[in-house]
Motif scaffolding. Structure first.
Motif, short mmCIF file in Angstrom:
data_model
loop_
_atom_site.label_atom_id
_atom_site.label_comp_id
_atom_site.label_asym_id
_atom_site.label_seq_id
_atom_site.Cartn_x
_atom_site.Cartn_y
_atom_site.Cartn_z
N SER A 1 0.64 -1.32 0.10
CA SER A 1 -0.24 0.15 -0.15
C SER A 1 0.56 1.77 0.50
CB SER A 1 -0.92 -0.10 0.97
OG SER A 1 -1.75 -0.91 1.40
N LEU A 2 1.52 0.88 -0.86
CA LEU A 2 2.78 2.31 -1.24
C LEU A 2 3.07 2.77 -2.51
CD1 LEU A 2 5.10 4.31 1.02
CD2 LEU A 2 6.38 2.17 0.39
N ARG B 1 3.98 3.28 4.42
CA ARG B 1 3.01 3.25 3.67
C ARG B 1 1.97 4.76 3.57
NH1 ARG B 1 -1.29 -1.10 6.29
NH2 ARG B 1 -2.81 -0.19 4.74
#
Length: 373
Positions: A199-200, A347
């Motif tokens: 989620s980055l 993230r």
């Protein structure tokens, strides 16, 4: 198809980058590039498209112009303009590879063969794999065209940047339709068990790698990275020390807030460190919680529905911007934890939701006894 890809990449380059890219590509030798350059100079000023056609004609006369070879040129162009693509960081976990697999991920040619072997299990024979080594990093391009389509499909290209001796890989172009199969190809080729998205995301891949590396480093390795990675594959993500802010001083003027400003900067250095922050263009927070404010809307309290909201921060460098706002007294310090924890969490997309209830063993026993009664 190879000529189409070649011309498309030449057109994307600046004029001064074209011949440098051809030299790095090494498909044409120096003599051929010099003759091509002299021939083009002898002609009247031509457009970038015409220049691409001339280069494609020279390359077409040579043997060995394959999609794999053209893919290497595309990777060279990508290295010069990597910020034009959206990248996502992934984590390879549970290493299980043998010594032969470990050796293969150090060599572009061996890694390419490993990936081809795995991709053949899931995709048809028209696929193409290109891998090059650039400044200690392995850059790769997977072309996965749809069957029975002869035209070039740029949306079917997947690019990756792998940091050797680390569990971090940066991807661009991962499609939901083939994500499961590509993940399996990567974990087998690199000798791991699982590939997990972090989620980055962002356009500056060195910052994504920096955040991911710091999260999965163990012990003093993070400090080692900060001081000893100059000249290595992590040199492009070396920390830059922040310049000390200039304090206004005059013999007739007394800054009554001088102590407060120093305290504010000390708190920010503690939260964000003294270094320039990694470049993230976006921070996103999604809220999915029950509505609790009965004073504003009492009918919504405890009605069972979740309150949905989304907040986005956008900018050239969001983390640096937040720090500067706080340093200039436009935000209260210390900043909320959900803003300061971004570097440690690695993230930039967060979900603030209701925590699931955990049932302890004693509660299970009580429930079982009540059911028996």
């Amino acid at each position: 198809m190879e000529l189409t890809v070649l011309k498309n990449n030449i057109v994307k380059l600046k004029s001064e980058e074209v011949y440098k890219s051809l030299e790095k590509w090494s498909f044409l030798n120096k003599k051929e590039i010099k003759e091509l350059q002299d021939d083009i100079r002898s002609k009247s000023k031509m457009s970038k498209r015409t220049l691409a056609v001339e280069i494609a004609a020279v390359c077409n006369d040579k043997d060995g112009l394959t999609m794999d070879k053209v893919g290497e040129l595309e990777l060279i162009c990508l290295q010069m303009h990597s910020t034009k693509r959206q990248w996502s960081a992934y984590h390879l976990s549970e290493k299980q590879g043998s010594a032969s697999v470990t050796d293969s991920i150090k060599s572009p040619s061996k890694l390419r063969l490993q990936l081809i072997k795995q991709i053949k299990n899931y995709f048809h024979k028209g696929c193409s794999v290109s891998v090059v080594l650039h400044e200690g990093l392995l850059w790769g391009r997977l072309y996965l065209p749809l069957p029975k389509k002869k035209s070039y499909q740029p949306t079917r290209c997947l690019y990756f940047i792998y940091y050797p001796h680390s569990p971090i890989i940066i991807l661009s172009g991962m499609k939901v339709g083939f994500a499961e199969y590509i993940s399996q190809c990567f974990v087998v080729a690199f000798g791991y068990k699982e590939l997990t998205e972090l989620s980055l995301t962002g356009h500056h891949y060195p910052s994504l790698a920096e955040l991911a590396m710091d999260k999965f480093s163990e012990g003093g390795y993070t400090k080692y990275q900060q001081t000893h990675r100059l000249g290595g594959p992590l040199s492009d993500i070396t920390y830059r020390k922040r310049k000390a802010p200039a304090m206004f001083e005059h013999e007739n003027i007394i800054d009554t807030n001088r102590g407060e400003k120093r305290r504010r900067l000390e708190i920010l250095d503690e939260n964000f460190s003294e270094n320039v922050q990694p470049t993230l263009e976006k921070l996103e927070y999604r809220v999915e919680l029950p509505y609790r404010c009965k004073e504003v809307a009492p009918d919504l309290k405890n009605d069972g529905n979740l309150f949905h909201s989304r907040v986005r921060f956008r900018g050239a460098s969001v983390l640096e911007g937040l720090r500067n706002l706080a340093a200039a007294s436009y935000a209260t310090v210390p900043l909320p934890k959900h803003l300061t924890c971004v570097p440690s969490r690695a993230r930039n997309t967060f979900l603030l939701g209701k925590q699931p209830k955990t049932v302890t063993s004693s509660q299970n026993e009580t429930q079982n006894q009540s059911r028996q009664k």
